[in-house]
Design a protein around this motif. Sequence first.
Motif, PDB file in Angstrom:
ATOM      1  N   GLU B 127       0.825  -1.216   0.000  1.00 17.88           N
ATOM      2  CA  GLU B 127       0.000   0.000   0.000  1.00 17.88           C
ATOM      3  C   GLU B 127       0.852   1.256   0.000  1.00 17.88           C
ATOM      4  OE1 GLU B 127      -2.689  -0.542   3.300  1.00 17.88           O
ATOM      5  OE2 GLU B 127      -3.503  -2.407   2.446  1.00 17.88           O
ATOM      6  N   THR B 128       2.164   1.051  -0.129  1.00 14.65           N
ATOM      7  CA  THR B 128       3.075   2.192  -0.004  1.00 14.65           C
ATOM      8  C   THR B 128       3.978   2.283  -1.237  1.00 14.65           C
ATOM      9  OG1 THR B 128       4.463   0.667   1.238  1.00 14.65           O
ATOM     10  CG2 THR B 128       3.196   2.270   2.504  1.00 14.65           C
ATOM     11  N   LEU B 149     -14.822  -4.747   1.865  1.00 16.25           N
ATOM     12  CA  LEU B 149     -13.427  -4.304   1.761  1.00 16.25           C
ATOM     13  C   LEU B 149     -13.346  -2.793   1.599  1.00 16.25           C
ATOM     14  CD1 LEU B 149     -12.040  -6.949  -0.796  1.00 16.25           C
ATOM     15  CD2 LEU B 149     -12.328  -7.164   1.689  1.00 16.25           C
ATOM     16  N   ASN B 150     -12.441  -2.184   2.402  1.00 14.10           N
ATOM     17  CA  ASN B 150     -12.191  -0.747   2.308  1.00 14.10           C
ATOM     18  C   ASN B 150     -10.698  -0.474   2.413  1.00 14.10           C
ATOM     19  OD1 ASN B 150     -14.626   1.049   2.118  1.00 14.10           O
ATOM     20  ND2 ASN B 150     -15.279  -0.309   3.805  1.00 14.10           N
ATOM     21  N   GLY B 151     -10.162   0.265   1.444  1.00 11.28           N
ATOM     22  CA  GLY B 151      -8.740   0.607   1.516  1.00 11.28           C
ATOM     23  C   GLY B 151      -8.160   0.856   0.137  1.00 11.28           C
ATOM     24  N   VAL B 152      -6.848   1.073   0.123  1.00  9.59           N
ATOM     25  CA  VAL B 152      -6.182   1.435  -1.126  1.00  9.59           C
ATOM     26  C   VAL B 152      -4.919   0.603  -1.320  1.00  9.59           C
ATOM     27  CG1 VAL B 152      -5.124   3.328  -2.442  1.00  9.59           C
ATOM     28  CG2 VAL B 152      -6.987   3.821  -0.856  1.00  9.59           C
ATOM     29  N   LYS B 153      -4.750   0.044  -2.512  1.00 11.71           N
ATOM     30  CA  LYS B 153      -3.520  -0.682  -2.842  1.00 11.71           C
ATOM     31  C   LYS B 153      -2.703   0.143  -3.830  1.00 11.71           C
ATOM     32  CE  LYS B 153      -4.269  -4.318  -0.364  1.00 11.71           C
ATOM     33  NZ  LYS B 153      -3.404  -4.622   0.788  1.00 11.71           N
ATOM     34  N   ALA B 154      -1.385   0.134  -3.637  1.00 10.84           N
ATOM     35  CA  ALA B 154      -0.526   0.982  -4.471  1.00 10.84           C
ATOM     36  C   ALA B 154       0.316   0.135  -5.430  1.00 10.84           C
ATOM     37  CB  ALA B 154       0.393   1.806  -3.583  1.00 10.84           C
ATOM     38  N   LEU B 201       2.195  -0.270 -17.047  1.00 13.34           N
ATOM     39  CA  LEU B 201       1.239   0.414 -16.190  1.00 13.34           C
ATOM     40  C   LEU B 201       1.199  -0.262 -14.829  1.00 13.34           C
ATOM     41  CD1 LEU B 201      -1.826   0.772 -18.608  1.00 13.34           C
ATOM     42  CD2 LEU B 201      -0.191   2.550 -17.997  1.00 13.34           C
ATOM     43  N   THR B 202       1.237   0.544 -13.792  1.00 13.44           N
ATOM     44  CA  THR B 202       0.856   0.036 -12.480  1.00 13.44           C
ATOM     45  C   THR B 202      -0.303   0.923 -12.045  1.00 13.44           C
ATOM     46  OG1 THR B 202       2.369   1.496 -11.316  1.00 13.44           O
ATOM     47  CG2 THR B 202       3.195  -0.685 -11.904  1.00 13.44           C
ATOM     48  N   ALA B 203      -1.066   0.463 -11.075  1.00 10.39           N
ATOM     49  CA  ALA B 203      -2.241   1.252 -10.729  1.00 10.39           C
ATOM     50  C   ALA B 203      -2.415   1.370  -9.229  1.00 10.39           C
ATOM     51  CB  ALA B 203      -3.494   0.626 -11.337  1.00 10.39           C
ATOM     52  N   THR B 204      -3.013   2.477  -8.844  1.00  9.68           N
ATOM     53  CA  THR B 204      -3.533   2.609  -7.497  1.00  9.68           C
ATOM     54  C   THR B 204      -4.956   2.082  -7.562  1.00  9.68           C
ATOM     55  OG1 THR B 204      -2.216   4.590  -7.178  1.00  9.68           O
ATOM     56  CG2 THR B 204      -4.044   4.247  -5.653  1.00  9.68           C
TER      57      THR B 204
END
Lengths: 391, 373
Positions: B127-128, B149-154, B201-204
């Motif tokens: 996530e960082t 599910l709640n949150g962000v993947k980097a 490409l990578t994605a958030t």
Amino acid sequence: MANAEEFRQETRAWLEENCPASMRRPIKSDKDQCWGGRNWVFESDDQRLWLERMAERGWTAPQWPVEYGGGGLSREKAKILQQEMARITARRPLESFGIDMLGPALFKFASEEQKQRFIPPIIRGEIRWCQGYSEPNAGSDLASLQTRAEDKGDHYLVNGSKVWTSYADKSDWIFCLVRTDFEAPKHKGISFLLFDMVSPGVSTNPIKLISGNSPFCETVFENVEVPKENLVGEVDQGWDIAKYLLTHEREMIGGFGLSRAGSKSLGQTAMQAVGAKHGRLGDDALRADITAFEIDEKAFALTVERVIDEAKAGQGTGAASSLLKLYGTELNKIRNELLMSIGGSGALAWGSGETTSRAQHWLRSKGNSIEGGTSEIQLNIIAKRILGLPG
Amino acid sequence: MALVLNEEQQMLRDSAKTFIQESSPVSTLRELRDKGEEWSPELWAGMAEMGWTGITIPEEYGGLEFGYVGAGLIVEECGRTLASSPLMSSSLICASLVAALGTDAQKQSLLPAIAAGQTIMTLAVSETDRFDPLQIALTAESDADKFILNGVKAHVLDAGIANVFIVAATTGAPDSVSLFVVDRDAEGIQIMPTLNADNRLTATVTFKSVRADSGALLGEAGAAGKQLQRALDIGAVLSAAELLGLAQEAFERTLDYLKERKQFGVPVGSFQALQHRAAQLFSELELCKSVVLKALQAIDENASERSLLASMAKAKMAKTAQLAVNEAVQMFGGIGMTDEFDIGFFMKRAASARQEYGDYYYHSDRFAKLSGY
């Protein structure tokens, strides 16, 4: 594999019964390493017994043929023997340039008579050999050596001097590079001679090193008569033997890069000496350097393993000895630098008498990347022979 | 196990080399970039036809079950030509998690489709910006028969290509990791791609109250940590294998150039200053070959030293690949700085691959921890 397991069990039992307890303790001083030879004074009865018992089975040279007194073991079995010795931290029964360097060259280049004559006493540790290669004016440029051997009919007359002859003052015989053709291009006129160090005209003079020890000598030959039967291979063709032997020497010296079996890792040593903070080594910068070293050390050990496995599978590149010499010796220097840093001011004490101190080991390690061909010479060999770079 | 390839593995390597050199040479990357595309579905179809998409998947689910030494050889050859594909994410990493943790139903629905190249999966863990897979803030709240599910993947790899994600979440308890299989089209998922220097490409990926029903949970709730660790080890080792191919190719191209480029009337490779640097780099690469092979074998053998060897392999390889591409551009000189020349592509891809599944600093620190200091 059942065969291998059986061999392991037998070997374990035999070692258990025959390796004296005192021969399982770590090596503390030079005298703990047995070099054998005519003048060797055994440190203890155990040291003598251990050599005799191992030599009787040919296990001082485990892979050499039985007909010359060797162990006749396959590579697999020799590895098992090594592992079982490491398991009980058994000392090597015999340190020997005869085994590590001369023997392989004799097997490849010597006549049958010469093999019969010289190899069994090497295995039994009865004759201690030294290496007459470098000269005052022939270091990295070894092939420019000037020691002369003149053909006098039934013998050669040898005149000249060698330098960095390891333990020449304690050795019985020398394997020596001499010039037999004085007109030919430098690589072409070299021959490979064996002779007794008590021959009239041989003198040795120890050289004191920065480590305070004197393992090397200057060796002078004045009208030394060497019987012709002591020439190995063809006259003037000694450079091929010299190079072949050097690959074995490099592998031996490169082995210094391997950590000793059963010894503590640098990380563990540092944890004891420096202590931990938040569960990790207390000094972050030191920890980073130790980590980089340990990764390389393990990668190097795996590379030694891979080179052996590839050779066995017939996939070898055949040029590995320079790589191993280069990397192993540079690693050993880093190991010693880090050990000095881990010890701090406490690592500076000078040794007294028989014991070699940390600081002396550190100073001695500086020679690793010089002896047997400098690191720069190894880089030259890799660049030209392996990478095919021009010039 | 001996540190050499057996005959089958050598044959696989040779066929992989031939296939990838023909179907995706470095010029393919240039064409894709110039067209503004990230990957080639045709190459992917070819990989599926070769069986690569099922190389480590059990035979009963339509794979070849060839093992990770073989997979590593394929990835290494892909590294040589900088071939872009979701092979690692989907077939080699996510598939290992499904095979290890999945129920029969999950395996049946996912593995044959992955092996055929139809389903493409990727792992959403860190996530960082700096890889740190164990710091998971994305939550999975149990709600009757489902999770929210709640949150962000980097920096999710292959997020532009994959149609299914494996998402790592925490169910509250410290050190508890749960994995969920989630469709990219699920409601509440937002994907924000970034085009990186290497044309990938990578994605958030943002998860806003995303529903995951109980069939989406992979393994037991809160107990997937050990298998996730294994999957990340696999990622680190394969990433090292890719870098090994990349670094060797960059080195060989540099050597060719040193022999051909003349200055002062002689090939520049005749200068000792360059010869010694080339020889040093050669030595480092020889060490890398040993470590990568050993680490791949450790995955296949499920060796107790697997994690240590994985970190060793990635740390050593990341550092050496960095050296290899830096030396390459320097020794190519001015021409190495031009876009017209391919060597720059190696530098860019190496920078990404070094970060993927952890860089030198991450893995050398982990190596030290695993070694007890």
